[in-house]
Design an enzyme around this catalytic site. Structure first.
Site, PDB file in Angstrom:
ATOM      1  N   VAL A  15       0.829  -1.209   0.000  1.00  0.00           N
ATOM      2  CA  VAL A  15       0.000   0.000   0.000  1.00  0.00           C
ATOM      3  C   VAL A  15       0.864   1.259   0.000  1.00  0.00           C
ATOM      4  CG1 VAL A  15      -1.804   1.262   1.209  1.00  0.00           C
ATOM      5  CG2 VAL A  15      -1.856  -1.234   1.170  1.00  0.00           C
ATOM      6  N   LYS A 107      -6.832  -0.977  10.665  1.00  0.00           N
ATOM      7  CA  LYS A 107      -8.093  -1.304  11.340  1.00  0.00           C
ATOM      8  C   LYS A 107      -7.880  -1.866  12.738  1.00  0.00           C
ATOM      9  CE  LYS A 107      -7.342  -3.291   7.869  1.00  0.00           C
ATOM     10  NZ  LYS A 107      -7.144  -3.844   6.541  1.00  0.00           N
ATOM     11  N   VAL A 134     -11.232   0.205   5.999  1.00  0.00           N
ATOM     12  CA  VAL A 134     -12.492  -0.530   5.854  1.00  0.00           C
ATOM     13  C   VAL A 134     -12.865  -0.668   4.381  1.00  0.00           C
ATOM     14  CG1 VAL A 134     -14.942  -0.595   6.449  1.00  0.00           C
ATOM     15  CG2 VAL A 134     -13.295   0.371   8.073  1.00  0.00           C
ATOM     16  N   GLY A 136     -11.332  -1.502   1.657  1.00  0.00           N
ATOM     17  CA  GLY A 136     -10.379  -1.085   0.618  1.00  0.00           C
ATOM     18  C   GLY A 136     -10.755   0.192  -0.100  1.00  0.00           C
ATOM     19  N   ILE A 138     -13.513   1.206  -1.498  1.00  0.00           N
ATOM     20  CA  ILE A 138     -14.885   1.707  -1.433  1.00  0.00           C
ATOM     21  C   ILE A 138     -14.944   2.883  -0.458  1.00  0.00           C
ATOM     22  CG2 ILE A 138     -17.282   1.136  -0.929  1.00  0.00           C
ATOM     23  CD1 ILE A 138     -16.567  -1.822  -1.224  1.00  0.00           C
ATOM     24  N   LYS A 207     -13.179  -4.116  11.224  1.00  0.00           N
ATOM     25  CA  LYS A 207     -13.806  -3.153  10.298  1.00  0.00           C
ATOM     26  C   LYS A 207     -15.228  -2.846  10.739  1.00  0.00           C
ATOM     27  CE  LYS A 207     -10.924  -4.942   6.552  1.00  0.00           C
ATOM     28  NZ  LYS A 207     -10.836  -5.953   5.483  1.00  0.00           N
TER      29      LYS A 207
END
Lengths: 428, 428
Positions: A15, A107, A134, A136, A138, A207
């Protein structure tokens, strides 16, 4: 154009590397949208010399993320190391103490320490943002905190662990056992170092606890999440559910009732033709029900370099634009402690059990259920060749407590082979 | 707690009444989330005395929305009258001139005057927010402007007119003709006073042009939207599409290519098992594809009192919290004029035509398609009893221009009964 927003990034795994790439490649686009440049000034990771496919030599290096977090040339501390405690927490606390805003994908840290961190940040006038923690890519934290801020939230549901959904849908499509697909997922690198985080529902439970806090104005209460993993799901369960028009999903559900906040992360049956039922593979989905808006469904990639980096950048861009909502949607000191109401909402249940093939076994099971107040909607006994008979029962709506009583009583009957499996049926 | 945010609401139809209800009933929740009270100070509507099921006597009344917009005790002008010009536009301009922020649900006004209004508002340091103008309660403007701000947007697609989706899915499920279901929708009050706004794709085209502006950093260009309504879709088309694994949707698609900005709002075939294909009834869906995030799907109610009022409140709450992004995601003066690239992206097409039942008719059609460079993937001729034969053709990917050439040439052949129908097949 205003002063640049300066990022210090701790953690250069998948990431972190993705975030560096976007900031480098999209400098003009980000500046045009934010009205100011977004730049990286310093980075930190476990290993400095490593080919990450992206140049980090332009940035100051810190071995210690705590030092990175407190640097004078950092406005936003971007925490992408992971881990609920240890360096991630220490560095986040250091960033807040030094007056930095924080963007994190962590998280576990927020599920355990979110309340304290949010209070500290807000006392210092800083924000903690965690869209990437939470579901990814979205933008669900944003939708819930801001877009739906005019609603009383009725229920939040979600499939938020792509690995579990991959395992369950792959079992169904290929007709393979849990063990075989778990092994496949392991070889493909889909599982966390500790697989229980995935298949035990812990990661998804983290999450859910964050969504609950925003949805219901409650303090994060991960301990209040009823957790149940997918390890007991067999291919027979998946087939039987499909026969009855259902799919099995590791589903998170949070709802506030008169008895308190109910949070469950457990394998459930959902209608095969519902948006949740139709979700295949590693994709995530969150369903939000508001009293005015009705049902909103959000779907997208729940993990991976691009989607997660996209979520981190969304938070960074918000800070660059001066968009600074409270961490959990209202001041942390005003969040109510959440009273956990486990198993409060009744539901129909799916039961699978194996009975010894002796006269009256099924009648005894039915009697025990009836005595506990659990009524049977449908029952199937499958053909069998050995001395034990697989039986499926779908109950009418019942309290989990009543069902658990019945399960205990069944155990005493001496007609069961192995332990029965009970899965909630969650309808939309 | 800070000063209250004071709303002046113009338009007390379904949505306006819904907003008044939420502000009255949810005063505590809104204040807790925003950190300040949200109150209504003044309202305006066509008729003062009318039972709206909500008390408006507590608010100052203005006959003239322009006067309402300029009142000293109004911070945010909430425009819910509708209409691209006339009072809505005059009052919005007056609000900006008087230094107010604006929240509106008016897609027609913004599709025609969004650029000028946004420039004026931004020059005055004010914001115009319009979540309610696109896809009802779905927070799609927020997702696109803020949550996905780290992405280059590749394509935006959407089913954004619930009435059309109701008509098309009802035709399919009940096997009814377009005319019958149109009549039903009319009786049920689903249609605008001018039904062409719905079934002609104009309303949905307005929405698409607003999404395009944000997605591609372009000035709103509604004139650049290729518009095609659903009036030519027959039950036979729906059945034939279903036979081949497709559904027919009034689908908006926007994408930026080398030749410019392509915006289409037209009936398309989409795979039956895709999220768009599975969308039933009046629900809306927007699909956003970003270079990092991949595909994000947002689904929810596209109209109605609750969902639309929820979207208005989302914008109001943002303003109460100091969340003030530029109208179209970047300063309006920096938006590029969009060059319209009509029909630029090739696609497979579905063709339906009726041929006179004479020897060589089908061969002639095939020849004409071949000469235009359109190659045939599948063809079906259905059994028939009269002197004309229904024929379905699915082409390979082709430019719309080539297909249009072929359609003109077919018209000259003297073998067609009526005009052929050509529908794009849009795959995910």
């Amino acid at each position: 154009m205003s002063e640049p927003l300066r990022l210090g990034i701790a953690g250069l795994g998948t990431v972190g590397t993705g975030v560096v790439k976007i900031v480098r490649q999209k400098a003009n686009l980000l500046a045009a949208r934010a009205g100011r440049p977004v730049v990286i000034t310093a980075v930190s990771a476990r290993t400095r010399d490593k080919d990450r496919g992206v140049r980090i030599g332009d940035y100051a290096w810190e071995d210690d993320p705590v030092k990175l977090a407190a640097r004078d040339d950092v406005d936003v501390f971007v925490e992408l190391m992971g881990g609920s405690d240890g360096p991630a927490k220490a560095a986040t606390e250091a960033a807040i103490a030094a007056g930095k805003d924080v963007v994190t994908a962590n998280k576990a840290m927020l599920a355990h320490h979110g309340q304290a961190l949010a209070e500290a940040a807000e006392a210092a006038g800083r924000v903690i943002r965690f869209e990437a923690a939470v579901a990814g890519g979205i933008p669900v934290i944003k939708a819930l905190t801001e877009g739906l801020a005019g609603n009383e939230i009725v229920r939040v549901m979600g499939v938020m662990n792509g690995t579990c959904n991959y395992i369950l849908t792959r079992m169904q499509s290929a007709g393979l056992s849990y063990e075989t697909v778990f092994e496949e997922a392991s070889v493909l690198g889909y599982l966390e170092a500790d697989p229980e985080l995935d298949v035990g529902g812990i990661d998804a439970g983290h999450k859910l606890s964050l969504l609950s806090a925003i949805a219901f104005g409650a303090q994060v209460n991960f301990e209040g999440v009823e957790l149940e993993g997918i390890g007991q799901i067999t291919i027979e369960d998946i087939r039987a559910a499909a026969d009855m028009g259902f799919r099995i999903k590791l589903l998170g559900v949070a709802q506030m009732g008169a008895r308190g906040l109910e949070q469950r992360m457990s394998p459930c049956l959902v209608p095969a033709d519902s948006p949740l039922g139709q979700l295949e593979g590693g994709t995530n989905m969150v369903v939000i029900e508001g009293d005015h808006v009705g049902q909103i469904v959000l779907r997208g990639a729940g993990a991976g370099e691009g989607p997660t980096a996209s979520a981190v950048l969304g938070d960074v861009m918000d800070i660059a634009r001066g968009i600074r909502p409270a961490t959990f949607g209202r001041p942390a000191v005003e969040l109510e402690p959440a009273k956990a109401a486990k198993g409060a909402t009744p539901a129909p249940y799916y039961l699978r059990m194996t009975l010894q093939d002796k006269p009256g076994a099924l009648a005894k099971i039915a009697t025990v259920l009836g005595e506990a107040g659990v009524s049977i909607d449908r029952m199937r006994q499958y053909g069998h060749e050995d001395a034990s008979a697989p039986v499926l029962i779908v109950t009418h709506k019942t309290q989990r407590r009543a069902l658990d009583e019945a399960l205990v009583a069944m155990g005493r009957l001496d007609v069961l082979v192995g332990a029965p499996v009970a899965l909630r049926i969650e309808t939309a």
